[in-house]
Design an enzyme around this catalytic site. Sequence first.
Site, PDB file in Angstrom:
ATOM      1  N   GLU B  56       2.853  34.493  37.524  1.00  0.00           N
ATOM      2  CA  GLU B  56       1.997  34.160  38.673  1.00  0.00           C
ATOM      3  C   GLU B  56       1.252  32.839  38.495  1.00  0.00           C
ATOM      4  OE1 GLU B  56       2.209  37.129  37.272  1.00  0.00           O
ATOM      5  OE2 GLU B  56       2.493  38.670  38.817  1.00  0.00           O
ATOM      6  N   PHE B 118      -5.328  52.286  38.903  1.00  0.00           N
ATOM      7  CA  PHE B 118      -4.259  51.544  38.238  1.00  0.00           C
ATOM      8  C   PHE B 118      -4.123  50.157  38.868  1.00  0.00           C
ATOM      9  CE2 PHE B 118       0.332  50.426  38.006  1.00  0.00           C
ATOM     10  CZ  PHE B 118       0.360  50.168  36.646  1.00  0.00           C
ATOM     11  N   GLN B 119      -4.115  49.148  38.038  1.00  0.00           N
ATOM     12  CA  GLN B 119      -3.998  47.750  38.455  1.00  0.00           C
ATOM     13  C   GLN B 119      -5.100  47.315  39.409  1.00  0.00           C
ATOM     14  OE1 GLN B 119       0.149  46.981  39.558  1.00  0.00           O
ATOM     15  NE2 GLN B 119       0.532  46.526  37.397  1.00  0.00           N
ATOM     16  N   LYS B 168      -3.898  47.894  49.731  1.00  0.00           N
ATOM     17  CA  LYS B 168      -2.563  48.340  50.123  1.00  0.00           C
ATOM     18  C   LYS B 168      -2.577  49.160  51.412  1.00  0.00           C
ATOM     19  CE  LYS B 168       1.700  50.295  48.428  1.00  0.00           C
ATOM     20  NZ  LYS B 168       2.476  50.832  47.309  1.00  0.00           N
ATOM     21  N   MET B 486      -2.987  14.796  22.034  1.00  0.00           N
ATOM     22  CA  MET B 486      -4.351  14.437  22.414  1.00  0.00           C
ATOM     23  C   MET B 486      -5.357  15.081  21.466  1.00  0.00           C
ATOM     24  SD  MET B 486      -5.997  12.510  24.294  1.00  0.00           S
ATOM     25  CE  MET B 486      -5.431  12.031  25.923  1.00  0.00           C
TER      26      MET B 486
END
Lengths: 163, 576
Positions: B56, B118-119, B168, B486
């Site tokens: 993602e 959940f999640q 949802k 760097m």
Amino acid sequence: MRHVVSILVENEAGALSRISGLFSARGYNIESLTVAPTEDASMSRMTVVTSGSDDVIEQITKQLNKLVEVVKVVDLSEAEHIERELMLIKVRAGGKEREDMKRMADIFRGRVVDVSDNTYTIELTGSGAKLDAFIQALDQSAILETVRTGASGIGRGNRILKV
Amino acid sequence: MDRIRTEELSGAEIVVRCLQAEGVEYVFGYPGGAVLWIYDELFKQDKVRHVLVRHEQGAAHAADAYSRSSEKVGVCLVTSGPGLTNAVTGIATAYMDSIPMVIISGQVPTHAIGEDAFQECDAVGITRPCVKHNFLVKDIRDLAVTMKKAFHIATTGRPGPVLVDIPKDITAQRHEFHYPDSVAMRSYNPVTKGHAGQIRKAVALLQEAKRPMVYSGGGVILSNASAQLRELVKATGFPCTNTLMGLGGYPGTDAQFLGMLGMHGTYEANMAMQHCDVLIAIGARFDDRVIGNPKHFAQNLRKIIHLDIDPSSISKRVKVDVPIVGNIPDVLKEILRQLEAPKADQAARPDPLRAWWKQIDQWRGKDCLKYDRAAKIIKPQFVIEKLYEVTGGDAIITSDVGQHQMWAAQFYKFDQPRRWINSGGLGTMGFGLPAAMGAQLANPGATVACVTGESSIQMCLQELSTCKQYRLPVKIINLNNKYMGMVRQWQQFFHGNRYSESYMDALPDFVKLAEGYGHSGLLIDKPQDVEPALRQAFKRKQDLVFLDFLTDQTENVYPMIPGGKGITEMILSEEL
Ligand SMILES: Cc1ncc(C[n+]2csc(CCOP(=O)(O)OP(=O)(O)O)c2C)c(N)n1
């Protein structure tokens, strides 16, 4: 310097945390913060007491204005304004102390709003300094509990903060 | 007509219809439980195309670069919990560079919110400090208007990412769909018109300037003001510098361009910033990597005009004399209009800028970007110079973060806006490759190259797979110095050569790795092979080619202003 910033904000879930989050994320001070809906239930009015240099205060008002849910911001301390804070203080007031406590409350124009055999709960409104003075004036060991709202502020005269 | 308008649709259908109504071409995303209804609706239509990334973070960077490289809005779609948290780095990256972008995240059903389902994660809470605004849609009746607000807020005023978190159950419920043409929000009305009095003051200062300087940033790119900027610089004969975010805002090959300024800016740009008498800052914010220590910057007296869409950018780090809040192209047009009427005595004076340009040319004479062109090992700067030549200066260049980013900024001369795509504000390693995907999809015919380092590229390497799936022919220019260069440079300068954990051991064979993903790769280890390899790669218009250049491990980026120092306290190359 101490500043009193008034904020009109959409009355939406999360608006308060956006504002308090802004203060913590950018390292600005919050001395106190009060919030409640206005006569228009879709909007809340918030009073934040903060401190900082002129530059910091300028950034605070700009950053607040940038928040999408903030409708208006005013630094009340830029001009004449009124500040009030409410305190509820529970004190020991049994026997001999009872009279003294009542008298002390009267001097500060406080009201006894709840009593028990050995306590008074006193309600006091005024500037923060006045509430401090009241606390100082009491025998410290007599103070059982205090709760203060933090300052609410409004401009004097024709200064109006409205959409 | 009315019947169509008031059709009952599921929340998921509403989301997709809103995207269609916004003219969204691509959604960069990754599915999961909370967004399955939305994916179901995406499946049923073909107007909005979905690009399946491999992580993602890649979705957010790709959507972001899709915006940066075009004037369109990037959209990204992720599931709840880990889908959202994976995207956060990308959202913060877009936020720091003020990139318009809309992120849609799934959320657990409304009844489960707050139960550690959940999640579940507090998406609105987690992203609050790194979005312009965010919404949790708790009622399907608010869904369409919230989507409209998201696009409106993302693209107006100072742009930025906006997140819409959708539980949802809302995507499954049904409601009539009406997409508003516009939204009015009493709490959100960005100022767009510059203050006339301030503009007049600015014009007067510009006309009186003896040592003027134009300093422009990402705001010029974001507001599409490069034509007006160019006109201003040409009309006045002033020197111009761009920030890292502003490159391409003014043509990099023009004689009035002094190069980039800041921590790794040119000697001439930084000196001119310090010694000018009138500075006009346009869509730039005087940040720490640009002017260094503001106390040092304040030592020299100069009048500052600052033009920006965001009032909070003005006088944040540096007090300015003439603040102008407004839409940059419009304000510049007005300044140009007023400059047209030159002061009566102007024509009579000898060229008032001659002495200033003479001074600037002296600074230029330092040749501060000089490096050893005869070296036997590949110099990273040389690769960028050749990249510039081979692509005719006409490529979209994305970059990761590190030395390679600075060399790309210094040596690739961007003549046009939206060609230089990098994470300037957050400095996100891993940005380059997914950004190249977004840029390629927004500009299908364009040449897109990702300048990266062997450390950065490994942070979003999985997107090589996405490039294969969507046949994205980006060219990867890996400046492989086997170090987090760097970091190594800072350790050399400021930590007594103690190279703590900055050596990249156990590097993969990048050629084989590219091949493993179905692409091809080339290893280049001699200076004379640099140009032929680039030519060969860029000839292959349909293919992703991974060019692994083994470069000088000890090369440093010069000039350099050490952190906390003033803008003229530059460390210059030993070459000079
Ligand atoms: C996600 C992230 N982690 C850490 C850093 C700190 N950092 C900045 S540059 C750099 C090294 C980059 O190395 P490389 O990609 O090989 O590029 P080089 O500097 O060698 O060109 C690191 C670790 C960062 N910018 N981003």
